[in-house]
Design a protein around this motif. Sequence first.
Motif, PDB file in Angstrom:
ATOM      1  N   GLN A  65      18.452  -3.615 -25.897  1.00 44.09           N
ATOM      2  CA  GLN A  65      17.996  -3.647 -27.282  1.00 44.09           C
ATOM      3  C   GLN A  65      18.868  -4.547 -28.155  1.00 44.09           C
ATOM      4  OE1 GLN A  65      15.310  -2.090 -28.231  1.00 44.09           O
ATOM      5  NE2 GLN A  65      14.976  -0.564 -26.630  1.00 44.09           N
ATOM      6  N   VAL A  66      18.258  -5.090 -29.193  1.00 45.08           N
ATOM      7  CA  VAL A  66      19.004  -5.916 -30.147  1.00 45.08           C
ATOM      8  C   VAL A  66      18.803  -5.350 -31.553  1.00 45.08           C
ATOM      9  CG1 VAL A  66      19.213  -8.214 -31.182  1.00 45.08           C
ATOM     10  CG2 VAL A  66      18.721  -7.986 -28.748  1.00 45.08           C
ATOM     11  N   VAL A  67      19.877  -5.149 -32.257  1.00 41.36           N
ATOM     12  CA  VAL A  67      19.785  -4.722 -33.654  1.00 41.36           C
ATOM     13  C   VAL A  67      20.625  -5.668 -34.508  1.00 41.36           C
ATOM     14  CG1 VAL A  67      20.447  -2.926 -35.311  1.00 41.36           C
ATOM     15  CG2 VAL A  67      19.267  -2.292 -33.214  1.00 41.36           C
ATOM     16  N   ILE A  68      19.972  -6.293 -35.485  1.00 38.52           N
ATOM     17  CA  ILE A  68      20.695  -7.158 -36.418  1.00 38.52           C
ATOM     18  C   ILE A  68      20.601  -6.523 -37.793  1.00 38.52           C
ATOM     19  CG2 ILE A  68      20.908  -9.493 -37.403  1.00 38.52           C
ATOM     20  CD1 ILE A  68      21.145  -9.535 -34.353  1.00 38.52           C
ATOM     21  N   GLU A  69      21.718  -6.271 -38.393  1.00 41.22           N
ATOM     22  CA  GLU A  69      21.722  -5.730 -39.746  1.00 41.22           C
ATOM     23  C   GLU A  69      22.501  -6.692 -40.639  1.00 41.22           C
ATOM     24  OE1 GLU A  69      24.693  -3.300 -40.968  1.00 41.22           O
ATOM     25  OE2 GLU A  69      23.520  -2.057 -42.328  1.00 41.22           O
ATOM     26  N   LEU A 117      27.443  -0.562 -25.714  1.00 47.03           N
ATOM     27  CA  LEU A 117      27.292  -1.766 -26.527  1.00 47.03           C
ATOM     28  C   LEU A 117      27.779  -2.964 -25.734  1.00 47.03           C
ATOM     29  CD1 LEU A 117      28.495  -0.265 -29.876  1.00 47.03           C
ATOM     30  CD2 LEU A 117      26.373  -1.548 -29.616  1.00 47.03           C
ATOM     31  N   PHE A 153      22.612  -3.656 -27.001  1.00 46.23           N
ATOM     32  CA  PHE A 153      23.024  -2.453 -26.269  1.00 46.23           C
ATOM     33  C   PHE A 153      21.983  -1.996 -25.267  1.00 46.23           C
ATOM     34  CE2 PHE A 153      20.427   0.758 -28.468  1.00 46.23           C
ATOM     35  CZ  PHE A 153      20.083   0.102 -29.632  1.00 46.23           C
ATOM     36  N   GLU A 180      19.122  -0.165 -39.336  1.00 49.46           N
ATOM     37  CA  GLU A 180      18.222  -1.310 -39.436  1.00 49.46           C
ATOM     38  C   GLU A 180      16.809  -0.772 -39.607  1.00 49.46           C
ATOM     39  OE1 GLU A 180      16.525  -2.884 -36.135  1.00 49.46           O
ATOM     40  OE2 GLU A 180      16.463  -4.958 -36.797  1.00 49.46           O
ATOM     41  N   VAL A 190      25.304   1.636 -38.359  1.00 50.02           N
ATOM     42  CA  VAL A 190      24.385   0.528 -38.622  1.00 50.02           C
ATOM     43  C   VAL A 190      22.963   1.078 -38.714  1.00 50.02           C
ATOM     44  CG1 VAL A 190      23.313  -1.543 -37.621  1.00 50.02           C
ATOM     45  CG2 VAL A 190      25.798  -1.304 -37.611  1.00 50.02           C
ATOM     46  N   VAL A 213      27.223  -6.298 -26.743  1.00 49.53           N
ATOM     47  CA  VAL A 213      27.725  -7.279 -27.715  1.00 49.53           C
ATOM     48  C   VAL A 213      27.885  -6.554 -29.048  1.00 49.53           C
ATOM     49  CG1 VAL A 213      27.234  -9.424 -28.964  1.00 49.53           C
ATOM     50  CG2 VAL A 213      26.453  -9.181 -26.594  1.00 49.53           C
ATOM     51  N   THR A 214      29.060  -6.677 -29.649  1.00 50.62           N
ATOM     52  CA  THR A 214      29.236  -6.194 -31.036  1.00 50.62           C
ATOM     53  C   THR A 214      29.846  -7.335 -31.812  1.00 50.62           C
ATOM     54  OG1 THR A 214      31.413  -5.327 -30.435  1.00 50.62           O
ATOM     55  CG2 THR A 214      29.646  -3.740 -30.577  1.00 50.62           C
ATOM     56  N   LYS A 264      17.695 -15.373 -40.728  1.00 46.78           N
ATOM     57  CA  LYS A 264      17.829 -14.053 -40.114  1.00 46.78           C
ATOM     58  C   LYS A 264      17.091 -14.042 -38.768  1.00 46.78           C
ATOM     59  CE  LYS A 264      17.969  -9.215 -40.940  1.00 46.78           C
ATOM     60  NZ  LYS A 264      16.905  -8.560 -40.192  1.00 46.78           N
ATOM     61  N   LEU A 278      28.078   4.004 -27.968  1.00 45.76           N
ATOM     62  CA  LEU A 278      27.119   4.455 -28.975  1.00 45.76           C
ATOM     63  C   LEU A 278      27.102   5.974 -28.999  1.00 45.76           C
ATOM     64  CD1 LEU A 278      24.357   1.872 -28.233  1.00 45.76           C
ATOM     65  CD2 LEU A 278      25.230   2.355 -30.510  1.00 45.76           C
ATOM     66  N   TRP A 300      26.043  -6.719 -38.855  1.00 40.66           N
ATOM     67  CA  TRP A 300      26.356  -6.571 -37.444  1.00 40.66           C
ATOM     68  C   TRP A 300      25.255  -7.150 -36.579  1.00 40.66           C
ATOM     69  CZ3 TRP A 300      30.816  -4.611 -35.409  1.00 40.66           C
ATOM     70  CH2 TRP A 300      31.629  -3.855 -36.246  1.00 40.66           C
ATOM     71  N   ARG A 318      32.924   0.391 -27.733  1.00 41.71           N
ATOM     72  CA  ARG A 318      31.677  -0.054 -27.103  1.00 41.71           C
ATOM     73  C   ARG A 318      30.737   1.109 -26.829  1.00 41.71           C
ATOM     74  NH1 ARG A 318      30.511  -5.485 -26.712  1.00 41.71           N
ATOM     75  NH2 ARG A 318      32.451  -6.664 -26.798  1.00 41.71           N
ATOM     76  N   LEU A 353      24.221  -6.351 -32.813  1.00 38.70           N
ATOM     77  CA  LEU A 353      24.504  -5.430 -31.718  1.00 38.70           C
ATOM     78  C   LEU A 353      23.495  -5.615 -30.598  1.00 38.70           C
ATOM     79  CD1 LEU A 353      25.065  -2.178 -33.848  1.00 38.70           C
ATOM     80  CD2 LEU A 353      26.821  -3.733 -33.003  1.00 38.70           C
TER      81      LEU A 353
END
Lengths: 158, 158
Positions: B93-97, B114, B109, A97, A95, B116-117, B70, A114, B105, A112, B107
């Motif tokens: 951390q939060v990553v939205i792609e 991770l 983490f 971003e 992923v 939440v996936t 988004k 990374l 995704w 789960r 995510l």
Amino acid sequence: MSSNDTAAEANTIQLLEAPSVQALVKQVRAQDTYGFYKNWSDDLILKPFIIDRRERRKISIEGEVDPATKNRIDLFYRAIASRIEQETGPVVQVVIEVNHEGFGWALVFCGRLLLVTRSLRDAHRFGFDSLEKLALEAEKLTQAGIKLAKDYPEVYKL
Amino acid sequence: MSSNDTAAEANTIQLLEAPSVQALVKQVRAQDTYGFYKNWSDDLILKPFIIDRRERRKISIEGEVDPATKNRIDLFYRAIASRIEQETGPVVQVVIEVNHEGFGWALVFCGRLLLVTRSLRDAHRFGFDSLEKLALEAEKLTQAGIKLAKDYPEVYKL
């Protein structure tokens, strides 16, 4: 041709055969559905990944990151993911971003766990000083990822 | 007003007080630098997150995902991250792609773990059938994340 040049050329040939570099070449070629790069050498295919520091600094960091640059970031981490996958088995996800300011994350994960977490800065200027640096960086991230997968198999398979 | 309506209203008030819902309200208000929502009720602030199935289906999935949508995806997962953070300590951390087709995704983490996936589909249509569904989903993801963090503290702190 001086002996220096010959040595440099031999070095490049050797580097191009490194597993990390070959994995990247493979990713680029896999994307080449129209056979545009069919007759291109590996060296030529990887040219856009090699940008020396001075050239990098000339690239504007204003506005959106060039989609071609974003694609190269993606390919670089996909190459690492593919090698970890080869070693460990399960499918590894990538992923990337990147926001409008060129900041973001490159994440490679499985289950789960990374395997690679890289925060990105100035993504507009993504590139490596030399093929050697590219190979070293890819190899380092790959080995660290494989080690993590082996250290935490339970999390890896969640 | 029928007794049904009264019951529904009491239910909404109760739901609005749920920690998962309050965490989301807090995220939205935190983004409100110009005080635009200052006099809005929590209920009103969360309205854009609630879209019933029929309404969702009317939203086109062609073209780019609306930046406001988004942003809502981002806020939803940030709310979850903030609650996990409160429970466990370290920064989450939060990553939205999301790509052009609305796939991607979400995510959340910390360290190498991770929490939440979520793979995203039809991100253009992000929303929940009801406030209750939103609260349940956020709570479920939060608790699962906290459990993971507690199960694998070593990976969490890597």
